[in-house]
Design a protein around this motif. Sequence first.
Motif, PDB file in Angstrom:
ATOM      1  N   ILE A 255       0.828  -1.299   0.013  1.00 23.87           N
ATOM      2  CA  ILE A 255      -0.081  -0.198   0.023  1.00 23.87           C
ATOM      3  C   ILE A 255       1.013   1.327  -0.019  1.00 23.87           C
ATOM      4  CG2 ILE A 255      -1.657   1.419   1.361  1.00 23.87           C
ATOM      5  CD1 ILE A 255      -2.719  -1.343   2.007  1.00 23.87           C
ATOM      6  N   LEU A 256       1.916   1.173   0.926  1.00 24.98           N
ATOM      7  CA  LEU A 256       3.038   2.362   1.051  1.00 24.98           C
ATOM      8  C   LEU A 256       3.876   2.686  -0.558  1.00 24.98           C
ATOM      9  CD1 LEU A 256       4.500   1.928   4.331  1.00 24.98           C
ATOM     10  CD2 LEU A 256       2.663   3.773   3.687  1.00 24.98           C
ATOM     11  N   LEU A 257       3.914   1.609  -1.005  1.00 19.60           N
ATOM     12  CA  LEU A 257       4.781   1.444  -2.326  1.00 19.60           C
ATOM     13  C   LEU A 257       3.736   2.162  -3.547  1.00 19.60           C
ATOM     14  CD1 LEU A 257       6.904   0.845  -4.360  1.00 19.60           C
ATOM     15  CD2 LEU A 257       5.723  -1.171  -4.865  1.00 19.60           C
ATOM     16  N   ILE A 258       2.312   1.652  -3.453  1.00 19.58           N
ATOM     17  CA  ILE A 258       1.539   2.270  -4.359  1.00 19.58           C
ATOM     18  C   ILE A 258       1.225   3.938  -4.339  1.00 19.58           C
ATOM     19  CG2 ILE A 258      -1.106   2.316  -5.143  1.00 19.58           C
ATOM     20  CD1 ILE A 258      -0.957  -0.559  -4.593  1.00 19.58           C
ATOM     21  N   LEU A 259       1.258   4.228  -2.855  1.00 18.47           N
ATOM     22  CA  LEU A 259       0.939   5.602  -2.571  1.00 18.47           C
ATOM     23  C   LEU A 259       2.106   6.387  -2.850  1.00 18.47           C
ATOM     24  CD1 LEU A 259      -1.060   7.694  -1.020  1.00 18.47           C
ATOM     25  CD2 LEU A 259       0.714   7.039   1.218  1.00 18.47           C
ATOM     26  N   VAL A 260       3.421   6.028  -2.806  1.00 17.53           N
ATOM     27  CA  VAL A 260       4.461   6.600  -3.092  1.00 17.53           C
ATOM     28  C   VAL A 260       4.682   6.837  -4.830  1.00 17.53           C
ATOM     29  CG1 VAL A 260       7.023   6.797  -3.040  1.00 17.53           C
ATOM     30  CG2 VAL A 260       5.814   6.274  -1.051  1.00 17.53           C
ATOM     31  N   VAL A 261       4.525   6.050  -5.261  1.00 21.06           N
ATOM     32  CA  VAL A 261       4.412   5.662  -6.841  1.00 21.06           C
ATOM     33  C   VAL A 261       3.442   6.641  -7.317  1.00 21.06           C
ATOM     34  CG1 VAL A 261       4.126   4.294  -8.993  1.00 21.06           C
ATOM     35  CG2 VAL A 261       5.479   3.379  -6.806  1.00 21.06           C
ATOM     36  N   GLY A 262       2.248   6.580  -6.836  1.00 24.57           N
ATOM     37  CA  GLY A 262       1.130   7.640  -7.135  1.00 24.57           C
ATOM     38  C   GLY A 262       1.471   9.100  -7.018  1.00 24.57           C
ATOM     39  N   ILE A 263       2.016   9.335  -5.832  1.00 29.17           N
ATOM     40  CA  ILE A 263       2.288  10.776  -5.582  1.00 29.17           C
ATOM     41  C   ILE A 263       3.401  11.107  -6.455  1.00 29.17           C
ATOM     42  CG2 ILE A 263       3.192  12.488  -3.885  1.00 29.17           C
ATOM     43  CD1 ILE A 263       1.771  10.687  -1.858  1.00 29.17           C
ATOM     44  N   VAL A 264       4.513  10.306  -6.683  1.00 24.86           N
ATOM     45  CA  VAL A 264       5.787  10.963  -7.428  1.00 24.86           C
ATOM     46  C   VAL A 264       4.999  10.825  -8.995  1.00 24.86           C
ATOM     47  CG1 VAL A 264       7.875   9.905  -8.558  1.00 24.86           C
ATOM     48  CG2 VAL A 264       7.449   9.796  -5.958  1.00 24.86           C
ATOM     49  N   GLY A 265       4.344   9.863  -9.368  1.00 25.02           N
ATOM     50  CA  GLY A 265       3.869   9.897 -10.861  1.00 25.02           C
ATOM     51  C   GLY A 265       3.021  11.130 -11.045  1.00 25.02           C
ATOM     52  N   CYS A 266       2.189  11.602 -10.132  1.00 27.69           N
ATOM     53  CA  CYS A 266       1.348  12.786 -10.261  1.00 27.69           C
ATOM     54  C   CYS A 266       2.183  13.976 -10.735  1.00 27.69           C
ATOM     55  CB  CYS A 266       0.328  12.819  -9.604  1.00 27.69           C
ATOM     56  SG  CYS A 266      -1.064  11.530  -9.669  1.00 27.69           S
ATOM     57  N   ALA A 267       3.286  14.021  -9.506  1.00 24.52           N
ATOM     58  CA  ALA A 267       4.302  15.147  -9.267  1.00 24.52           C
ATOM     59  C   ALA A 267       4.878  15.403 -10.668  1.00 24.52           C
ATOM     60  CB  ALA A 267       4.935  14.786  -8.270  1.00 24.52           C
ATOM     61  N   PHE A 268       5.162  14.210 -11.465  1.00 26.74           N
ATOM     62  CA  PHE A 268       5.918  14.333 -12.747  1.00 26.74           C
ATOM     63  C   PHE A 268       5.026  14.298 -13.988  1.00 26.74           C
ATOM     64  CE2 PHE A 268       9.380  13.698  -9.792  1.00 26.74           C
ATOM     65  CZ  PHE A 268      10.309  14.184 -10.495  1.00 26.74           C
ATOM     66  N   GLY A 269       3.492  14.272 -13.799  1.00 27.70           N
ATOM     67  CA  GLY A 269       2.711  14.310 -14.931  1.00 27.70           C
ATOM     68  C   GLY A 269       2.818  12.816 -15.652  1.00 27.70           C
ATOM     69  N   ILE A 270       2.994  11.727 -14.829  1.00 30.08           N
ATOM     70  CA  ILE A 270       3.144  10.489 -15.467  1.00 30.08           C
ATOM     71  C   ILE A 270       1.585   9.948 -15.963  1.00 30.08           C
ATOM     72  CG2 ILE A 270       4.127   8.147 -15.437  1.00 30.08           C
ATOM     73  CD1 ILE A 270       6.453   9.168 -13.952  1.00 30.08           C
ATOM     74  N   PHE A 271       0.872  10.119 -14.816  1.00 26.86           N
ATOM     75  CA  PHE A 271      -0.443   9.381 -14.628  1.00 26.86           C
ATOM     76  C   PHE A 271      -1.566  10.312 -14.992  1.00 26.86           C
ATOM     77  CE2 PHE A 271       1.829   6.910 -11.258  1.00 26.86           C
ATOM     78  CZ  PHE A 271       2.015   5.668 -12.129  1.00 26.86           C
ATOM     79  N   ALA A 272      -2.437  10.002 -15.648  1.00 24.57           N
ATOM     80  CA  ALA A 272      -3.835  10.832 -16.023  1.00 24.57           C
ATOM     81  C   ALA A 272      -4.611  10.911 -14.874  1.00 24.57           C
ATOM     82  CB  ALA A 272      -4.434  10.427 -17.042  1.00 24.57           C
TER      83      ALA A 272
END
Length: 302
Positions: A255-272
């Motif tokens: 869960i923590l991994l998904i949370l970190v990846v989601g935050i970093v991904g949105c910060a860099f504009g990776i995830f829609a």
Amino acid sequence: MAYNIPERYQDLTPAPQLDKKTLNKMVWLSCFLQASFNYERMQACGWLWGILPGLQKIHTNKEDLKASMAHNLDFLNTHPFLVTFVMGIVLSLEQNKAETSTIRSVRISAAGPLGGIGDALFWLTLVPITAGLTANIAMDGSILGAILFLVIFNVAQFAVRWWLMHWSYGLGTKAVTMLTSNAKEFTRAASILGIFVVGGLIANYGTTSLRIVVGDPAINIQGLLDGILPKLLPLLITLGIYALIKKGWTPVKCILLILVVGIVGCAFGIFAGDSKAMDAEGNTIPGGYTPLVEWYELPAEE
């Protein structure tokens, strides 16, 4: 001074059959199985509270009732929604004035397998199916979705409680044999059904997608992935988490991994995203939000 539970009851005359009203009352009381949960005897207090109306009708001899209440306070840990299955068997033995040691042994042997069966039946099957049916209503902003979820789930689990009480009481110890001989197959079947349901929910509600566009003219990476296999990204994430768990990762770490990846991904504009974000002039921002790090440019909306 500790109370020594006798091996046999004083009155060995089989008691009359319990009426439906008493059985139904115990079904309701079984809902409080975990109200007095503790780490010494787990559900023992709630168990005795639920089965007490039946014991009072079976044991008219006060000493026998005391002995029955004492051994029914032994350690017990079973699935709360399937506990009436054990109640019915124990009541049948109590009614026939079986030895207290026999009743205690049967209670433990019947209660044990119900944990895996109950988890597969309710948490892996009923909850995903019920959530799948009602989630769309809740996502539309209607409180009816939450109400329907609670109604469907609780009606189903209570119906199981009621049926198991009457069925197992009628079968007596034969129900234990049926349970132990088919527990593995039943658990496996319920688990497989639950996995299919969860897989359907991932495909239906998995909305993780990429925001990235490259080249000129712009190429939408998510569009390419959809051409290969729709919902490919949610599938890969699910398989990745499964692989990590198989390697020994705990659910909390995942869960923590998904949370970190989601935050970093949105910060860099990776995830829609579909946050309905708007600029100062009230125009919708392409991609749903403005990332902290803009390393590519989205094509302007027409």
